[in-house]
Write a protein that holds these residues in place. Sequence first.
Motif, PDB file in Angstrom:
ATOM      1  N   LEU A  79       0.170   3.945   8.201  1.00  0.00           N
ATOM      2  CA  LEU A  79      -0.011   2.703   7.643  1.00  0.00           C
ATOM      3  C   LEU A  79      -0.888   1.833   8.060  1.00  0.00           C
ATOM      4  CD1 LEU A  79       3.136   1.527   8.598  1.00  0.00           C
ATOM      5  CD2 LEU A  79       2.778   2.037  10.890  1.00  0.00           C
ATOM      6  N   LEU A  80      -1.830   2.270   8.722  1.00  0.00           N
ATOM      7  CA  LEU A  80      -3.097   1.347   9.103  1.00  0.00           C
ATOM      8  C   LEU A  80      -3.480   0.893   8.501  1.00  0.00           C
ATOM      9  CD1 LEU A  80      -4.006   2.067  12.690  1.00  0.00           C
ATOM     10  CD2 LEU A  80      -2.307   0.272  12.278  1.00  0.00           C
ATOM     11  N   ALA A  81      -3.638   1.710   7.013  1.00  0.00           N
ATOM     12  CA  ALA A  81      -4.532   1.386   6.103  1.00  0.00           C
ATOM     13  C   ALA A  81      -3.470   0.848   5.035  1.00  0.00           C
ATOM     14  CB  ALA A  81      -4.613   2.444   5.090  1.00  0.00           C
ATOM     15  N   VAL A  82      -2.572   1.270   4.505  1.00  0.00           N
ATOM     16  CA  VAL A  82      -1.232   0.750   3.878  1.00  0.00           C
ATOM     17  C   VAL A  82      -1.533  -1.196   4.123  1.00  0.00           C
ATOM     18  CG1 VAL A  82       1.074  -0.063   2.668  1.00  0.00           C
ATOM     19  CG2 VAL A  82       0.052   2.416   3.274  1.00  0.00           C
ATOM     20  N   ALA A  83      -1.215  -1.369   5.361  1.00  0.00           N
ATOM     21  CA  ALA A  83      -1.046  -2.553   5.896  1.00  0.00           C
ATOM     22  C   ALA A  83      -2.657  -3.379   5.570  1.00  0.00           C
ATOM     23  CB  ALA A  83      -1.071  -2.854   7.198  1.00  0.00           C
ATOM     24  N   ALA A  84      -3.537  -2.330   6.114  1.00  0.00           N
ATOM     25  CA  ALA A  84      -5.177  -3.228   5.612  1.00  0.00           C
ATOM     26  C   ALA A  84      -5.452  -3.741   4.115  1.00  0.00           C
ATOM     27  CB  ALA A  84      -6.092  -2.682   6.147  1.00  0.00           C
ATOM     28  N   ILE A  85      -4.381  -2.837   3.020  1.00  0.00           N
ATOM     29  CA  ILE A  85      -4.603  -3.056   1.869  1.00  0.00           C
ATOM     30  C   ILE A  85      -4.189  -4.130   1.444  1.00  0.00           C
ATOM     31  CG2 ILE A  85      -4.185  -1.569  -0.778  1.00  0.00           C
ATOM     32  CD1 ILE A  85      -4.859   0.749   0.894  1.00  0.00           C
ATOM     33  N   ALA A  86      -2.236  -3.918   1.832  1.00  0.00           N
ATOM     34  CA  ALA A  86      -1.815  -5.289   1.491  1.00  0.00           C
ATOM     35  C   ALA A  86      -1.940  -6.420   2.281  1.00  0.00           C
ATOM     36  CB  ALA A  86      -0.679  -5.682   2.012  1.00  0.00           C
ATOM     37  N   THR A 321       4.328  11.139   2.572  1.00  0.00           N
ATOM     38  CA  THR A 321       4.998  10.495   0.884  1.00  0.00           C
ATOM     39  C   THR A 321       5.468   8.904   1.184  1.00  0.00           C
ATOM     40  OG1 THR A 321       5.697  12.699   0.354  1.00  0.00           O
ATOM     41  CG2 THR A 321       6.096  11.084  -1.163  1.00  0.00           C
ATOM     42  N   LEU A 322       5.993   8.548   1.641  1.00  0.00           N
ATOM     43  CA  LEU A 322       6.494   7.040   0.758  1.00  0.00           C
ATOM     44  C   LEU A 322       4.989   5.978   1.350  1.00  0.00           C
ATOM     45  CD1 LEU A 322       8.265   4.446   0.411  1.00  0.00           C
ATOM     46  CD2 LEU A 322       8.745   4.442   2.784  1.00  0.00           C
ATOM     47  N   LEU A 323       3.890   6.024   2.515  1.00  0.00           N
ATOM     48  CA  LEU A 323       3.224   5.810   3.198  1.00  0.00           C
ATOM     49  C   LEU A 323       2.058   5.817   1.920  1.00  0.00           C
ATOM     50  CD1 LEU A 323       3.128   6.132   6.883  1.00  0.00           C
ATOM     51  CD2 LEU A 323       4.539   4.925   5.806  1.00  0.00           C
ATOM     52  N   ALA A 324       1.388   7.535   1.849  1.00  0.00           N
ATOM     53  CA  ALA A 324       0.789   7.126   0.489  1.00  0.00           C
ATOM     54  C   ALA A 324       1.065   6.761  -0.906  1.00  0.00           C
ATOM     55  CB  ALA A 324       0.278   8.428   0.630  1.00  0.00           C
ATOM     56  N   THR A 325       2.327   6.905  -1.126  1.00  0.00           N
ATOM     57  CA  THR A 325       2.372   6.208  -2.218  1.00  0.00           C
ATOM     58  C   THR A 325       2.384   4.542  -2.593  1.00  0.00           C
ATOM     59  OG1 THR A 325       4.314   7.547  -2.887  1.00  0.00           O
ATOM     60  CG2 THR A 325       4.538   5.501  -3.884  1.00  0.00           C
ATOM     61  N   ALA A 326       2.663   3.907  -1.162  1.00  0.00           N
ATOM     62  CA  ALA A 326       2.566   2.551  -0.890  1.00  0.00           C
ATOM     63  C   ALA A 326       0.697   2.407  -0.877  1.00  0.00           C
ATOM     64  CB  ALA A 326       2.951   1.879   0.242  1.00  0.00           C
ATOM     65  N   THR A 329      -0.395   2.517  -4.779  1.00  0.00           N
ATOM     66  CA  THR A 329       0.281   1.650  -6.018  1.00  0.00           C
ATOM     67  C   THR A 329      -0.794   0.613  -5.501  1.00  0.00           C
ATOM     68  OG1 THR A 329       2.313   3.231  -5.707  1.00  0.00           O
ATOM     69  CG2 THR A 329       2.185   0.044  -6.273  1.00  0.00           C
ATOM     70  N   LEU A 330      -0.829  -0.226  -3.933  1.00  0.00           N
ATOM     71  CA  LEU A 330      -1.516  -1.570  -3.457  1.00  0.00           C
ATOM     72  C   LEU A 330      -2.551  -1.388  -3.773  1.00  0.00           C
ATOM     73  CD1 LEU A 330       0.404  -2.108   0.076  1.00  0.00           C
ATOM     74  CD2 LEU A 330       0.819  -3.650  -2.082  1.00  0.00           C
ATOM     75  N   PHE A 331      -4.113  -0.361  -3.733  1.00  0.00           N
ATOM     76  CA  PHE A 331      -4.822  -0.105  -4.522  1.00  0.00           C
ATOM     77  C   PHE A 331      -5.328  -0.555  -5.706  1.00  0.00           C
ATOM     78  CE2 PHE A 331      -8.814   2.366  -5.588  1.00  0.00           C
ATOM     79  CZ  PHE A 331      -9.515   1.969  -5.303  1.00  0.00           C
ATOM     80  N   LEU A 332      -4.602  -0.018  -6.075  1.00  0.00           N
ATOM     81  CA  LEU A 332      -4.657  -0.099  -7.773  1.00  0.00           C
ATOM     82  C   LEU A 332      -3.783  -1.108  -8.030  1.00  0.00           C
ATOM     83  CD1 LEU A 332      -2.566   3.489  -9.383  1.00  0.00           C
ATOM     84  CD2 LEU A 332      -5.128   3.021  -8.832  1.00  0.00           C
TER      85      LEU A 332
END
Length: 391
Positions: A79-86, A321-326, A329-332
Amino acid sequence: MAYDQSPYRRDGEQLSAGPAAYRAGAAATDFRTRGYDPEPADSGVRITEPLPEPIRRHNGDAGDRDRLGVHIGWEIVLLLAVAAIAFLLYQLDADALRRPALDTLLISGAAIGLLGLGAGLSLCAGVPNLAVGPISLAAALHFAENGDQGLVRAAVPALIVAAAGGLIAAIVVLVFHVPGWLTSLGAAMGVIVYDQLRTAPAAIQGTFDPSDQAFFLFGGFALLAVLGGASGASWPVRRMVGRMRPTGDPAVRPGGRAVFPVLTALVVSSVFAVVAGILFTAGSDAPVVPGTGLEWTGIAFGVALLAGTSAYGRRGGIFGTLLATAGITLFLDYAARRDLDIALFAVGAVTIGAGLVVTRLVEAYGKPAADDWTGGEDWSPAEPNSWGNGR
């Protein structure tokens, strides 16, 4: 008094000379050949024979009763990684997280998520479907060339062929009892032949645009991911799904109870790959370039492993799975906007490598407390003290 004198001999017994003979002679009883004596004077340690291999193989393992703490901790990291990439993406281009760019992002996320779901499901069932990437690319090419016939007429044949292919692969795995990953790799080679029949990119012929349904599409994927993770958190469910996973001799047949999970995993993962390919094509205006599609297989299994699903298929989180996908996707999208020109194969390789580290963490810290002292299913008690039994 010497031990070889008559008071220390049994009737008619002759002892060999030397201390070694005394330790290994008839006066020493081998506890391994001694049957269980139910007398009250017994030490209380029961020596039992190990279960036959077919029973042990499908009797479940104690590791199925997981500790969820490691999964919760890892999902917080995700979750923290997704927030950072976003945040980085928003800093680079704030419009990337607003419509209409957000619609494209959600459609791509739903497609990648379906690939990850299919990979994770087949991994948990013990039959990793390595053909999900080539199937997705084949569906994308097919839809690009036939999309002008309408969504239903273009999608249904691809779905039927994928389901039939998954069914055939499952039958091969079950009838011949061969590894699922090798069977699906052979199927992937055949699909790649179809993908590479084209020598030029396929222009998109249809006008289907799923942008208006982007939130529903991603929401549907998210619901499937969370429901699948929640049901998979129950060890009876994982035990039922993982009948094909070897715990002993991998050549031992799993029995009839493995038929349903194997069929379901290979058919559903193949169908998910087709839907993902259609979404990739419909959500983009660029022509579909022929290739192998194996890069998407790498990303799919990278998502599944980063989500917390063990490479052995035994463990998994709920929101992983939801967090890893997010995050992927954001990184790409971020890499494309920054013109980083990172190959999808590189992304797949890195995500799988990181996922293997996650597997080690999950396997190390996800076991129940009982496994810490029993030493696993092959644990046996130490040799009892025969002197204390009065023998």
